[in-house]
Design a protein around this motif. Structure first.
Motif: not given
Length: 367
Positions: A206-211, A337-342, A344-351
């Motif tokens: 899996t890759v974080s942010g890829v949903r 897909r990878i760029v948008s996943a990154r 998304l993860v950064e927008r969601e913050g530390p959690a």
């Protein structure tokens, strides 16, 4: 790298021609080089630059891959700079030749000129996007673009191998005819090889942010229908051109079918195993492959209308560039897909879960 020596100096050794004449026949080689003196002579310096540096790239590519796999970071960066500059210089030589050579004067005619131009553009864009990915710290994308770039470069030596091998399967054809057969599948083969290498180096489940998926089942069904309709048009067009059309059609369909079967099986297997990222990448490339015949049909119509090509030449040019161009588009979609996943993860913050882009890519060095 030695092919052009006889064009620069009459009577110079022609090692490639010597080998090919003994592998096939002297007449086969003599017919191929008989009318090349004029077109090559007008761009000899550019072709020497292109060919010599292209030969160097064949050696630098494996060094780059091995240095990445073995995490030799400094060596990888140093050779990477040399590799990128060599690609640009070699492709500049090729561009100079293509600009100075009318499509009808190219070896094997306008279709081959169009294929060469497409490969040139794909090679330059691939290495450029690979550099951007390295600067942006996307080692997984850097790896994919550079493998695709090397795949496009490999069309040159693979074509030369087919010059010697295909006459055994298709006796009596000239080298120009062999070229027309080879370009039916070379773009598909090298792009497929680059994808297999990329997937072998990326073991992430899996890759974080890829949903979810960018290619849901209804979309995949639509692209299958569009691809099937376009493929039927291509088959019908080639079957109407006699034995030559059948020969070119077989050269296109066999690699296409093998690639399709592998992509279909791999994306289904990845889905069953819960490897969502692998499934998504296979699925994006599968959708692109289905759309390749659609692009080919559109390109055929455009080449016939705006370049004044006859129906057969336009068809061969359109079919020859379809799979390579759509593989490039699929790699771009994977990158987005990878760029948008990154993002998304950064927008969601530390959690959010920790980003997995650079670290878990097995055996791939950070740029």
């Amino acid at each position: 790298m030695t092919e052009l020596w006889p064009y620069a100096q009459r009577g110079a050794p022609a090692f490639g021609e010597w080998v090919l004449a003994r592998a096939v026949s002297p007449r086969y080689v003599a017919e191929a080089v008989a009318d090349r003196l004029g077109p090559y002579g007008r761009s000899l310096v550019a072709l020497v630059v292109h060919s010599v540096l292209g030969g160097a790239l064949m050696l630098l590519g494996p060094v780059q891959l091995l240095s990445a796999v073995r995490r030799r970071i400094r060596l990888h960066r140093a050779v990477g700079v040399v590799f990128a500059l060599t690609v640009y210089a070699s492709m500049a030589g090729a561009a100079a030749y293509l600009v100075r050579t009318a499509p009808r004067d190219a070896f094997s005619g306008p279709a081959f000129w169009i294929v060469l131009t497409t490969i040139l553009v794909g090679t330059v864009l691939s290495v450029t996007f690979g550099i951007f990915a390295a600067v942006g710290r996307f080692p997984d994308l850097h790896q994919r673009w550079l493998l695709l770039c090397y795949g496009f470069l490999m069309t040159a030596p693979l074509l030369r191998l087919e010059w010697g091998a295909l006459p055994w399967l298709l006796p009596g054809l000239s080298m120009a005819d062999i070229n027309r057969v080879a370009v039916m599948h070379l773009g598909s083969v090298v792009a497929f090889g680059a994808l297999l290498a990329s997937r072998a180096l990326d073991r992430r489940a899996t890759v974080s942010g890829v949903r979810g998926t960018w290619v849901p089942t209804p979309v995949l069904a639509v692209v299958h229908l569009a691809g099937a309709a376009a493929l039927a048009w291509i088959v019908r067009s080639y079957l109407g051109r006699g034995s030559e059309g059948l020969r070119l059609l077989v050269a296109y369909l066999i690699p296409y079918a093998v690639t399709y079967a592998v992509l279909l099986v791999r994306q289904r297997r990845a889905g069953r195993d819960g490897r969502s990222w692998a499934r998504e990448e296979w699925r994006l490339h599968l959708a692109a492959l289905c759309l390749a015949p659609v692009l080919s049909v559109g390109a055929t119509l455009l080449f016939g209308r705006y370049m004044g090509l006859d129906r057969g030449t336009a068809l061969s040019a359109g079919v020859a560039i379809g799979c390579g161009m759509l593989a490039f588009a699929a790699t771009a979609a994977v990158s987005l897909r990878i760029v948008s996943a990154r993002e998304l993860v950064e927008r969601e913050g530390p959690a959010a879960p920790p980003r997995s882009a650079p670290g878990p890519v097995t055996r791939v060095a950070n740029p």
